[in-house]
Design an enzyme around this catalytic site. Structure first.
Site, PDB file in Angstrom:
ATOM      1  N   CYS A   1      42.583  -9.378  57.118  1.00 53.30           N
ATOM      2  CA  CYS A   1      41.878  -8.288  57.793  1.00 53.30           C
ATOM      3  C   CYS A   1      40.564  -7.927  57.114  1.00 53.30           C
ATOM      4  O   CYS A   1      39.923  -6.942  57.453  1.00 53.30           O
ATOM      5  CB  CYS A   1      42.763  -7.059  57.945  1.00 53.30           C
ATOM      6  SG  CYS A   1      43.301  -6.380  56.373  1.00 53.30           S
TER       7      CYS A   1
ATOM      8  N   HIS B   1      28.478  12.972  62.660  1.00 54.41           N
ATOM      9  CA  HIS B   1      28.930  13.202  64.032  1.00 54.41           C
ATOM     10  C   HIS B   1      28.067  12.482  65.048  1.00 54.41           C
ATOM     11  O   HIS B   1      28.556  11.937  66.033  1.00 54.41           O
ATOM     12  CB  HIS B   1      28.948  14.700  64.312  1.00 54.41           C
ATOM     13  CG  HIS B   1      29.974  15.400  63.501  1.00 54.41           C
ATOM     14  ND1 HIS B   1      30.062  16.752  63.404  1.00 54.41           N
ATOM     15  CD2 HIS B   1      30.966  14.896  62.740  1.00 54.41           C
ATOM     16  CE1 HIS B   1      31.075  17.070  62.609  1.00 54.41           C
ATOM     17  NE2 HIS B   1      31.628  15.959  62.197  1.00 54.41           N
TER      18      HIS B   1
ATOM     19  N   ASN C   1      37.321  -8.080  51.490  1.00 57.53           N
ATOM     20  CA  ASN C   1      36.186  -7.252  51.066  1.00 57.53           C
ATOM     21  C   ASN C   1      36.371  -6.827  49.613  1.00 57.53           C
ATOM     22  O   ASN C   1      35.463  -6.943  48.794  1.00 57.53           O
ATOM     23  CB  ASN C   1      36.062  -6.005  51.943  1.00 57.53           C
ATOM     24  CG  ASN C   1      36.005  -6.354  53.411  1.00 57.53           C
ATOM     25  OD1 ASN C   1      35.774  -7.504  53.757  1.00 57.53           O
ATOM     26  ND2 ASN C   1      36.220  -5.374  54.269  1.00 57.53           N
ATOM     27  N   ASP C   2      37.569  -6.358  49.310  1.00 59.94           N
ATOM     28  CA  ASP C   2      37.828  -5.986  47.919  1.00 59.94           C
ATOM     29  C   ASP C   2      38.177  -7.204  47.071  1.00 59.94           C
ATOM     30  O   ASP C   2      37.728  -7.321  45.937  1.00 59.94           O
ATOM     31  CB  ASP C   2      38.954  -4.947  47.854  1.00 59.94           C
ATOM     32  CG  ASP C   2      38.420  -3.542  48.082  1.00 59.94           C
ATOM     33  OD1 ASP C   2      37.407  -3.201  47.440  1.00 59.94           O
ATOM     34  OD2 ASP C   2      38.981  -2.803  48.905  1.00 59.94           O
TER      35      ASP C   2
ATOM     36  N   GLU D   1      44.416  -7.430  47.751  1.00 57.78           N
ATOM     37  CA  GLU D   1      42.997  -7.231  47.462  1.00 57.78           C
ATOM     38  C   GLU D   1      42.709  -7.071  45.981  1.00 57.78           C
ATOM     39  O   GLU D   1      41.558  -6.971  45.582  1.00 57.78           O
ATOM     40  CB  GLU D   1      42.403  -6.072  48.287  1.00 57.78           C
ATOM     41  CG  GLU D   1      43.268  -4.868  48.430  1.00 57.78           C
ATOM     42  CD  GLU D   1      42.744  -3.824  49.414  1.00 57.78           C
ATOM     43  OE1 GLU D   1      41.680  -3.981  50.024  1.00 57.78           O
ATOM     44  OE2 GLU D   1      43.439  -2.804  49.554  1.00 57.78           O
TER      45      GLU D   1
ATOM     46  N   ARG E   1      47.479   1.433  57.685  1.00 58.85           N
ATOM     47  CA  ARG E   1      47.323   1.344  56.234  1.00 58.85           C
ATOM     48  C   ARG E   1      47.302   2.764  55.685  1.00 58.85           C
ATOM     49  O   ARG E   1      46.600   3.622  56.226  1.00 58.85           O
ATOM     50  CB  ARG E   1      46.021   0.635  55.879  1.00 58.85           C
ATOM     51  CG  ARG E   1      45.856   0.483  54.373  1.00 58.85           C
ATOM     52  CD  ARG E   1      44.610  -0.262  54.016  1.00 58.85           C
ATOM     53  NE  ARG E   1      43.425   0.545  54.257  1.00 58.85           N
ATOM     54  CZ  ARG E   1      42.183   0.097  54.113  1.00 58.85           C
ATOM     55  NH1 ARG E   1      41.978  -1.170  53.764  1.00 58.85           N
ATOM     56  NH2 ARG E   1      41.154   0.869  54.333  1.00 58.85           N
TER      57      ARG E   1
ATOM     58  N   ARG F   1      30.776  -4.941  46.130  1.00 54.01           N
ATOM     59  CA  ARG F   1      30.616  -5.251  47.555  1.00 54.01           C
ATOM     60  C   ARG F   1      29.541  -4.405  48.223  1.00 54.01           C
ATOM     61  O   ARG F   1      29.045  -4.751  49.290  1.00 54.01           O
ATOM     62  CB  ARG F   1      31.958  -5.086  48.304  1.00 54.01           C
ATOM     63  CG  ARG F   1      32.421  -3.668  48.422  1.00 54.01           C
ATOM     64  CD  ARG F   1      33.850  -3.575  48.906  1.00 54.01           C
ATOM     65  NE  ARG F   1      33.930  -3.134  50.300  1.00 54.01           N
ATOM     66  CZ  ARG F   1      35.062  -2.784  50.906  1.00 54.01           C
ATOM     67  NH1 ARG F   1      36.213  -2.865  50.258  1.00 54.01           N
ATOM     68  NH2 ARG F   1      35.055  -2.406  52.148  1.00 54.01           N
TER      69      ARG F   1
ATOM     70  N   ARG G   1      42.642   1.964  59.588  1.00 62.66           N
ATOM     71  CA  ARG G   1      42.206   2.599  58.326  1.00 62.66           C
ATOM     72  C   ARG G   1      42.392   4.107  58.474  1.00 62.66           C
ATOM     73  O   ARG G   1      41.539   4.787  59.033  1.00 62.66           O
ATOM     74  CB  ARG G   1      40.739   2.291  58.052  1.00 62.66           C
ATOM     75  CG  ARG G   1      40.448   0.845  57.669  1.00 62.66           C
ATOM     76  CD  ARG G   1      38.963   0.690  57.358  1.00 62.66           C
ATOM     77  NE  ARG G   1      38.641  -0.552  56.695  1.00 62.66           N
ATOM     78  CZ  ARG G   1      38.097  -1.613  57.301  1.00 62.66           C
ATOM     79  NH1 ARG G   1      37.834  -1.589  58.582  1.00 62.66           N
ATOM     80  NH2 ARG G   1      37.819  -2.703  56.609  1.00 62.66           N
TER      81      ARG G   1
HETATM   82  C1  PEP Z   1      39.316  -5.196  52.428  1.00 60.85           C
HETATM   83  O1  PEP Z   1      39.177  -4.778  51.276  1.00 60.85           O
HETATM   84  O2  PEP Z   1      39.077  -6.370  52.762  1.00 60.85           O
HETATM   85  C2  PEP Z   1      39.767  -4.286  53.499  1.00 60.85           C
HETATM   86  C3  PEP Z   1      40.072  -4.741  54.694  1.00 60.85           C
HETATM   87  O3  PEP Z   1      39.815  -2.955  53.200  1.00 60.85           O
HETATM   88  P1  PEP Z   1      38.545  -1.998  53.174  1.00 60.85           P
HETATM   89  O4  PEP Z   1      37.375  -2.768  53.701  1.00 60.85           O
HETATM   90  O5  PEP Z   1      38.892  -0.817  54.000  1.00 60.85           O
HETATM   91  O6  PEP Z   1      38.432  -1.689  51.713  1.00 60.85           O
HETATM   92 MG    MG Z   2      39.941  -2.856  50.715  1.00 62.77          MG
END
Ligand code: PEP
Ligand code: MG
Length: 757
Positions: free
Chosen positions: A684, A371, A636-637, A613, A514, A647, A478
């Site tokens: 994204c 918080h 990212n994934d 992803e 999402r 990651r 998200r």
């Molecule tokens: C990603 O995996 O690139 C993504 C945008 O989702 P998150 O970072 O929420 O896993």
């Molecule tokens: Mg992801």
């Protein structure tokens, strides 16, 4: 916990005897000697010993009833060594009916303790610091129960008065042992809020000195407690009112919940029970507070931890009201700008300081969804969390640099680092002003190609960045983030209300929701948690959604209801094969049909997409493109699965570079497929948030990038200085090179072509 009447009256007699000893004559050592004798007798133990912390984290036997007297001032244990050291290291009590069977037992022949079997020890705590350990031992295999542990803890509070008095161990000894800490130090934590700040440290309320532990007059203490609670509640009402000036968002809900906590009767009645047991109101609050901190150390459940932080915050606040040490008055003495350093901090405590200027915040604990982190986000304060021993290593007045970006702090930095940090902060402020000035300027390259810049969001507070950055909409909402700061899974109506607010914030701008990406490391405390060996590749996201469709259907139902008459855009995370997408889409269709049957107003349009992803999806692209309305690449994934590289593992953070042939080839392929099928494509993942990497993405053909708000200004500056035609040729020319990274080449290109990075 309710105490049995016998224990209450027994404890009261014991406390009275201890109080008389404390108030009596003699040196601190003599009083300590008397205390261990009284405790041994009253608790029917053959041994009672007090170990006090000396310089260098060494616990020395200072007084004992039952162990050999020659061991006094001779027996020493390091923190972590033996059972006594273990109690000091964990700051938690330990009760064993067979101490010698414990793996931590360290035998000291000079004490003659081999004849004692059972053992109970508690830390002697003062303001969260361990000042020593108090132990009782019995020959027989005795079972010490919870009530007895509590009694020994209460006694330890009295011993803490003696230990903190400076007579047993001189404060100089402790201070000098810390002088090694006067050198510059860099400590690493986790990033809770980005930004850079420098200033003198203010330690969050050095613990108040409790002058008296044992009360003289129980009814009078109860009355003092009642008055302080009433005053505190009034002050919290005011604080919640003041927070309205910060605009809407989760921080408001958090503070409202906090206010409800303050109104909770259970907490106050536990304190009142301790007063009835013979403690002063201050000592009773301290006792309940210590219990809370102990539970906090044990709690792994993030929601429970937050509640416990709230309770600690309340206890601190009540202490201040009891001592009439009201923040507004004491805070007037604070420097105009400072770095606040705390073990933990409640959201309301942070608000207390907000009338002053907190430049940065350092916490020993904390998580991104804590918080306090959310309120700090609303106040735009850089925060580094989980900095071990920060409150021990930082002295009040030390100059501290909080570097939110790199999740580190620098204590007592050298003069040149101070100067360069101040210069960096000034440059940032100027850059930020420049980027803000671009918020209404279009993101168009010098050769006229328009790029859509969208926002990645997850909390309502993020939505304010739509206006401040000039983002065209939300490219990734998200939806799991708001759930991670809640105490239970929300009902459909609550979800609907939340999404409605998101739509309202967005106005005409599009929002791509999402569906829940929970599982893996995104744990919702109120759902059963399954331990998995590879959580990132485990039962998460759409896999849970399809296996337990009720939850996903409820979310889709809420999104449809919230969208009434607007454009609904939904994407599914972690899709690995076409049938998964089709099943998810079918659930959405079912919910649309249901809304229709119920006679509800439907969304004006519905677009459905997937996150790219999981690498397997790359080889199903052409079939996928026939079925989806849009595609979003989540690097990212995708990168972690492509390179088999976690990651979240800091050791691997820079191991592979996305600006390298395999990634560029893959992305080029995705762009070609999407273009051939006329499927809108966006990126994204965080790759889009870095101006250099975004420059290459645009050259590869990406036209929509969705990033955190802070990245949008820098991206716009880059785009507006870019001649895309020339860059695209260069990227074509070099992107197949099998180098570890092409980063330096692209950097050189940008430099030579005056591209603003
Ligand atoms: C990603 O995996 O690139 C993504 C945008 O989702 P998150 O970072 O929420 O896993
Ligand atoms: Mg992801």
């Amino acid at each position: 916990m309710k105490e049995a009447p016998g224990i209450v009256s027994g404890t009261r007699r014991l406390l009275r005897r201890l109080r008389d000893t404390m108030a009596g004559s003699g040196t601190a050592q003599e009083r300590l000697d008397r205390i261990v004798r009284i405790v041994a007798a009253e608790l029917v133990a053959e041994v009672c010993s007090a170990y006090i912390m000396r310089a260098g984290e060494v616990l020395e036997l200072f007084a004992t009833q039952g162990l050999r007297p020659e061991a006094i001032h001779r027996t020493r244990l390091r923190v972590g060594e033996g059972l006594v050291g273990l109690i000091a290291a964990t700051a938690r009590p330990l009760a064993l009916n067979d101490a010698q069977a414990h793996s931590g037992f360290a035998y000291r022949p000079e004490t003659g303790e081999e004849i004692y079997h059972s053992f109970m020890g508690v830390p002697i705590l003062r303001g969260g610091r361990v000042l020593g350990v108090l132990v009782i031992q019995n020959r027989t295999s005795r079972h010490y129960d919870e009530d007895e542990i509590e009694v020994l803890q209460t006694i330890a509070m009295i011993v803490a008065e003696l230990a903190a008095g400076g007579e047993l161990v001189s404060p100089r000894e402790i201070a000098e042992s810390r002088t090694a800490g006067m050198l510059p130090v860099r400590l690493v934590g986790i990033r809770l809020n980005p930004g850079l700040a420098i200033g003198p440290a203010v330690l969050h309320e050095p613990p108040l000195q409790i002058r008296q532990v044992v009360s003289e007059d129980v009814p009078a203490e109860i009355e003092r407690l009642r008055e302080a609670v009433a005053a505190m509640r009034d002050a919290i009402d005011q604080l919640v009112l003041d927070s309205r000036g910060l605009g809407a968002g989760e921080h408001r809900d958090i503070l409202e919940t906090y206010r409800m906590f303050a109104a909770d009767r259970g907490w106050v009645s536990r304190i009142a029970d301790a007063v009835r047991g013979g403690l002063t109101a201050e000592a009773a609050v301290q006792k309940i507070r210590d219990e809370t901190s102990r539970r906090m150390l044990q709690a792994s459940d993030p929601y429970l931890r937050e509640r416990l932080v709230d309770l600690e915050d309340l206890a601190n606040r009540l202490q201040r009201h009891l001592s009439k040490h009201i923040p507004d008055v004491t805070f007037n003495e604070l420097p105009p700008e400072f770095i606040l350093v705390a073990r933990t901090l409640g959201p309301a405590e942070l608000m207390d300081y907000s009338h002053r200027r907190i430049a940065g915040l350092v916490l020993e604990e904390g998580s991104p969804t804590a918080h306090v982190a959310i309120v700090a986000r609303a106040l735009e304060i850089p925060v580094v969390g989980r900095v071990e021993n920060a409150t021990d290593r930082i002295e009040a007045g030390d100059i501290v640099i909080v570097d939110g970006e790199h999740a580190q702090i620098l204590i007592r930095p050298s003069e040149d680092i101070r100067q360069s940090t101040t210069a960096a902060i000034e440059a940032r402020t100027r850059r930020r002003a420049f980027h803000e000035s671009l918020s209404s300027a279009p993101a168009i390259t010098r050769d006229g190609i328009g790029i859509r810049l969208m926002l990645n969001a997850g909390l309502l507070i993020d939505m304010a960045q739509l206006a401040s950055t000039g983002a065209e909409g939300v490219g990734l909402f998200r939806t799991e983030l708001p759930l991670m700061v809640r105490d239970s899974f929300p009902a459909v109506d609550d979800q609907t209300e939340f999404y409605r607010r998101v739509f309202e914030y967005a106005g005409e701008r599009p929002v791509v929701f999402r569906t829940l990406d929970i599982g893996g490391d995104k744990i919702l405390p109120y759902l059963p948690h399954i331990v998995e060996e590879n959580p990132a590749m485990g039962w998460r996201a759409i896999r849970i959604g399809l296996d337990r469709p009720a939850m996903l259907r409820e979310q889709l139902r809420a999104l449809i209801r919230a969208a009434e008459g607007r454009h609904l855009r939904v994407k599914f995370p972690m899709v690995a094969e076409l049938p998964e997408f089709e099943r998810a889409r079918a659930l959405l269709n079912m919910e649309l049909a249901r809304a229709n049957d119920e006679g509800r107003m439907l969304p004006a349009s519905v677009e459905v997409g997937v996150m790219l992803e999981v690498p397997a999806l790359l080889w199903q692209l052409s079939e996928l493109c026939e079925r989806v309305d849009f595609l979003s690449v989540g690097t990212n994934d995708l990168m972690q699965f492509l390179f088999a590289c976690d990651r979240g593992n800091p050791r691997l953070a820079d191991r592979y570079d996305p600006l390298s042939a395999p990634v560029l080839r893959l992305l080029r392929e995705v762009v070609a497929q999407a273009n051939a099928s006329s499927v809108p494509l966006s990126m994204c993942g965080d790759m889009a948030a870095n101006p250099l990497e975004a420059m290459v993405l645009i050259a590869l053909g990406f036209r929509t990038l969705s990033t955190p708000g802070a990245a949008i200004g820098p991206l716009k500056a880059m785009i507006r200085s870019l001649d895309l035609g020339a860059l695209a040729d260069y990227v074509n020319e070099i992107s197949a090179r099998p180098d570890h990274s092409l980063k330096s080449k692209f950097e050189a290109y940008a430099r030579d072509h005056l591209i603003a990075l």
